[in-house]
Motif scaffolding. Structure first.
Motif, PDB file in Angstrom:
ATOM      1  N   GLN A 106       0.813  -1.209   0.000  1.00 28.98           N
ATOM      2  CA  GLN A 106       0.000   0.000   0.000  1.00 28.98           C
ATOM      3  C   GLN A 106       0.848   1.261   0.000  1.00 28.98           C
ATOM      4  OE1 GLN A 106      -2.784   0.190   3.250  1.00 28.98           O
ATOM      5  NE2 GLN A 106      -3.414   2.296   2.783  1.00 28.98           N
ATOM      6  N   PHE A 107       1.972   1.238   0.727  1.00 31.84           N
ATOM      7  CA  PHE A 107       2.809   2.434   0.860  1.00 31.84           C
ATOM      8  C   PHE A 107       4.103   2.340   0.061  1.00 31.84           C
ATOM      9  CE2 PHE A 107      -0.106   2.841   4.341  1.00 31.84           C
ATOM     10  CZ  PHE A 107      -0.282   4.211   4.480  1.00 31.84           C
ATOM     11  N   ASP A 108       4.175   1.366  -0.830  1.00 35.50           N
ATOM     12  CA  ASP A 108       5.295   1.220  -1.764  1.00 35.50           C
ATOM     13  C   ASP A 108       6.641   1.173  -1.025  1.00 35.50           C
ATOM     14  OD1 ASP A 108       6.435   0.907  -4.266  1.00 35.50           O
ATOM     15  OD2 ASP A 108       6.704   3.066  -4.571  1.00 35.50           O
ATOM     16  N   ILE A 109       6.730   0.254  -0.069  1.00 34.23           N
ATOM     17  CA  ILE A 109       7.960   0.059   0.692  1.00 34.23           C
ATOM     18  C   ILE A 109       8.663  -1.186   0.153  1.00 34.23           C
ATOM     19  CG2 ILE A 109       8.943  -0.401   2.970  1.00 34.23           C
ATOM     20  CD1 ILE A 109       6.463   1.040   4.122  1.00 34.23           C
TER      21      ILE A 109
ATOM     22  N   ASP B  21      13.131  -5.414   0.182  1.00 34.92           N
ATOM     23  CA  ASP B  21      14.517  -5.656   0.614  1.00 34.92           C
ATOM     24  C   ASP B  21      14.986  -4.646   1.665  1.00 34.92           C
ATOM     25  OD1 ASP B  21      14.571  -3.452  -1.052  1.00 34.92           O
ATOM     26  OD2 ASP B  21      16.448  -4.008  -2.045  1.00 34.92           O
ATOM     27  N   LYS B  22      14.079  -3.808   2.159  1.00 41.63           N
ATOM     28  CA  LYS B  22      14.423  -2.842   3.197  1.00 41.63           C
ATOM     29  C   LYS B  22      13.686  -3.191   4.490  1.00 41.63           C
ATOM     30  CE  LYS B  22      16.860  -0.398   0.298  1.00 41.63           C
ATOM     31  NZ  LYS B  22      18.327  -0.493   0.320  1.00 41.63           N
ATOM     32  N   LYS B  23      14.409  -3.188   5.591  1.00 46.46           N
ATOM     33  CA  LYS B  23      13.774  -3.417   6.892  1.00 46.46           C
ATOM     34  C   LYS B  23      12.911  -2.200   7.232  1.00 46.46           C
ATOM     35  CE  LYS B  23      17.588  -6.275   8.650  1.00 46.46           C
ATOM     36  NZ  LYS B  23      18.634  -5.986   7.646  1.00 46.46           N
ATOM     37  N   LEU B  24      11.739  -2.464   7.792  1.00 52.03           N
ATOM     38  CA  LEU B  24      10.804  -1.391   8.117  1.00 52.03           C
ATOM     39  C   LEU B  24      10.892  -1.072   9.608  1.00 52.03           C
ATOM     40  CD1 LEU B  24       8.523   0.558   7.532  1.00 52.03           C
ATOM     41  CD2 LEU B  24       6.906  -1.346   7.689  1.00 52.03           C
ATOM     42  N   VAL B  25      11.374   0.134   9.909  1.00 50.48           N
ATOM     43  CA  VAL B  25      11.453   0.630  11.280  1.00 50.48           C
ATOM     44  C   VAL B  25      10.269   1.570  11.491  1.00 50.48           C
ATOM     45  CG1 VAL B  25      12.841   1.895  12.962  1.00 50.48           C
ATOM     46  CG2 VAL B  25      13.962   0.444  11.247  1.00 50.48           C
ATOM     47  N   LEU B  26       9.437   1.282  12.479  1.00 49.61           N
ATOM     48  CA  LEU B  26       8.172   2.000  12.663  1.00 49.61           C
ATOM     49  C   LEU B  26       8.192   2.839  13.936  1.00 49.61           C
ATOM     50  CD1 LEU B  26       5.171   2.491  11.859  1.00 49.61           C
ATOM     51  CD2 LEU B  26       4.609   0.435  13.192  1.00 49.61           C
ATOM     52  N   PHE B  27       7.981   4.136  13.768  1.00 48.98           N
ATOM     53  CA  PHE B  27       7.702   5.041  14.891  1.00 48.98           C
ATOM     54  C   PHE B  27       6.223   5.366  14.827  1.00 48.98           C
ATOM     55  CE2 PHE B  27       6.614   9.295  16.203  1.00 48.98           C
ATOM     56  CZ  PHE B  27       7.226   9.455  17.429  1.00 48.98           C
TER      57      PHE B  27
ATOM     58  N   ASN C  90      22.743   0.612   4.661  1.00 46.63           N
ATOM     59  CA  ASN C  90      21.689   1.192   3.819  1.00 46.63           C
ATOM     60  C   ASN C  90      20.587   0.165   3.556  1.00 46.63           C
ATOM     61  OD1 ASN C  90      20.379   3.126   2.289  1.00 46.63           O
ATOM     62  ND2 ASN C  90      21.461   2.572   0.407  1.00 46.63           N
ATOM     63  N   ASP C  91      20.024  -0.382   4.666  1.00 47.08           N
ATOM     64  CA  ASP C  91      19.107  -1.503   4.500  1.00 47.08           C
ATOM     65  C   ASP C  91      17.760  -1.293   5.184  1.00 47.08           C
ATOM     66  OD1 ASP C  91      19.888  -1.599   7.136  1.00 47.08           O
ATOM     67  OD2 ASP C  91      20.351  -3.746   7.159  1.00 47.08           O
ATOM     68  N   ALA C  92      17.403  -0.035   5.508  1.00 49.87           N
ATOM     69  CA  ALA C  92      16.174   0.180   6.284  1.00 49.87           C
ATOM     70  C   ALA C  92      15.474   1.465   5.877  1.00 49.87           C
ATOM     71  CB  ALA C  92      16.513   0.227   7.778  1.00 49.87           C
TER      72      ALA C  92
ATOM     73  N   GLN D  95      18.766  14.911   2.893  1.00 44.16           N
ATOM     74  CA  GLN D  95      18.435  14.205   1.643  1.00 44.16           C
ATOM     75  C   GLN D  95      18.009  12.757   1.921  1.00 44.16           C
ATOM     76  OE1 GLN D  95      22.008  14.772  -0.725  1.00 44.16           O
ATOM     77  NE2 GLN D  95      21.354  16.805  -1.378  1.00 44.16           N
ATOM     78  N   LEU D  96      17.042  12.633   2.840  1.00 44.71           N
ATOM     79  CA  LEU D  96      16.589  11.302   3.264  1.00 44.71           C
ATOM     80  C   LEU D  96      15.113  11.044   2.933  1.00 44.71           C
ATOM     81  CD1 LEU D  96      18.377  11.119   6.745  1.00 44.71           C
ATOM     82  CD2 LEU D  96      18.928   9.790   4.694  1.00 44.71           C
ATOM     83  N   THR D  97      14.598  11.723   1.921  1.00 44.93           N
ATOM     84  CA  THR D  97      13.179  11.570   1.600  1.00 44.93           C
ATOM     85  C   THR D  97      12.816  10.153   1.164  1.00 44.93           C
ATOM     86  OG1 THR D  97      13.640  12.386  -0.635  1.00 44.93           O
ATOM     87  CG2 THR D  97      12.843  13.990   0.986  1.00 44.93           C
ATOM     88  N   ASP D  98      13.805   9.409   0.680  1.00 45.02           N
ATOM     89  CA  ASP D  98      13.526   8.028   0.286  1.00 45.02           C
ATOM     90  C   ASP D  98      13.787   7.034   1.414  1.00 45.02           C
ATOM     91  OD1 ASP D  98      16.238   8.479   0.261  1.00 45.02           O
ATOM     92  OD2 ASP D  98      16.635   7.053  -1.381  1.00 45.02           O
TER      93      ASP D  98
END
Length: 382
Positions: free
Chosen positions: A195-198, A201-207, A232-234, A257-260
């Protein structure tokens, strides 16, 4: 028993609204009646209402409420006209008009105050001059007059004693609770990422929490940026309503420059929130001050490994169970926690199992709500 809760009952207020919802649901099952008196501003999103309960919205009175939180002439008028209809008034939080109003009207209805962590040193020092003024005018007197003061833990007990200068006889410790069954059957893993185009191959860290500096975002953002320089894996997902720190957050993201890699998605509710928990590899909340974090309980109940500070409201339980990674309140401490937790899936799995066990054994809402109702009965007239 007819119970009146006083609180800004909105999605924006976060944990207290959820606590009221859960306790009200249990009280209704036992045959009690519950009203919720809520100061509101036009445009506020009212929190979900338990079937059988009644929410009474009261317009905040501006411009006074801009200075004095939750000031509402409508709230005062409702209390004046209807206070005699209730067996007990439960006031959520301090420092605001809703905590004062029941004491301005002549009545003998027992009054319970839940502190919600608002006597924590960080919270007291935030806008300290206002709180010093409120303390001088009435806050200490109100706590002394309350029939019951509910706290969540030993830290809050120390805070109350330090604030008042003595230990009040009307103090009772009851933790917050959570409805465990809501977190047993989560949405299919991967649906939130899609749904959120994540990327997979990237770990999802949730706040997940209000976008407020007290949540430790000034630590988390630079710590995550430092982590990315080596790994560079999250992706860090920030979910929650704006509460004074969104502009600074967006500026940090743009400047670095961390918008992605750091994304703000606003507040998540219902199925979308559960889907986020199902897909999260790590939950983070390095908070400076929490009464008793429902967001952390939700993450642990959902089996998400967590990196938190010991200020989330139940640090002693976390230590006892080793239920989450406890990070120091420093950028370096949070960065190390991210590295330690994201390095090995087995480490995260072990924390997740212990966290879920801790919640199930200590914070199931059916047990907690029963304790609250028993506490109510101790202050009702015989």
């Amino acid at each position: 028993m007819r119970i009146l809760n006083i609180c800004a009952y909105t999605w924006e207020i976060g944990g207290p609204a959820r606590i009221i919802y859960d306790h009200t649901t249990e009280a209704l099952k036992m045959g009690h009646e519950v009203d919720i008196l809520s100061p509101m501003t036009p445009g506020d999103d009212i929190y979900e209402i338990p079937t059988g309960a009644r929410v009474i919205p009261c317009r905040r009175s501006t411009p006074v409420s801009n200075f004095y939180r939750e000031f509402s002439v409508d709230l005062y008028k409702h209390l004046k006209n209807h206070v005699h209809e209730y067996d007990l008034i439960h006031i959520h939080g301090i420092w605001h008009f809703g905590s004062l109003a029941p004491f301005l009207i002549k009545n003998k209805v027992p009054k319970v105050i839940t502190i919600h962590g608002l006597l924590d040193k960080w919270a007291v020092n935030h806008h300290k001059w206002k709180k010093d003024l409120v303390s001088f005018l009435y806050q200490k007197k109100i706590l002394a007059k309350a029939d019951l003061i509910q706290i969540n833990n030993a830290d809050e007990e120390e805070n109350v004693i330090e604030y008042l200068g003595y230990r009040p006889k009307n103090l009772v410790t009851i933790p917050n609770g959570i409805r465990m069954e809501e977190y047993r059957n989560l949405p299919v893993r991967g649906s939130f990422r899609q749904q959120f185009d994540i990327p997979d191959d990237k770990k999802l860290v949730l706040f997940m929490g209000r976008i407020n500096i007290k949540k430790g975002l000034d630590l988390l953002l630079p710590a995550f940026a430092a982590y990315l320089k080596v790994n560079n894996d999250a992706i860090l997902l920030l979910a929650g309503p704006e509460d004074g720190y969104l502009a600074e957050t967006k500026k940090f993201i743009a400047d670095h420059q961390l918008t992605d890699r750091i994304r703000y998605v606003g507040m998540l509710t219902d199925t979308t929130k559960l889907a986020a928990l199902a897909d999260a590899d790590l939950f983070v909340l390095p908070s400076y001050s929490e009464g008793f974090s429902i967001a952390v309980l939700e993450a642990l109940a959902a089996g998400v490994p967590a990196l938190v500070s010991d200020r989330v409201g139940f640090g002693e339980y976390i230590r006892q169970y080793n239920a989450a990674y406890l990070s120091p309140l420093s950028v370096e401490g949070v960065e190390k926690g991210l590295s330690d937790m994201l390095e090995k899936a087995s480490t995260r799995a072990e924390f997740a199992q212990r966290g879920r066990e801790m919640v199930a054994e200590n914070f199931d809402i059916t047990r907690v709500a029963q304790k609250m109702l028993e506490a109510y009965n101790t202050v009702l007239p015989t």
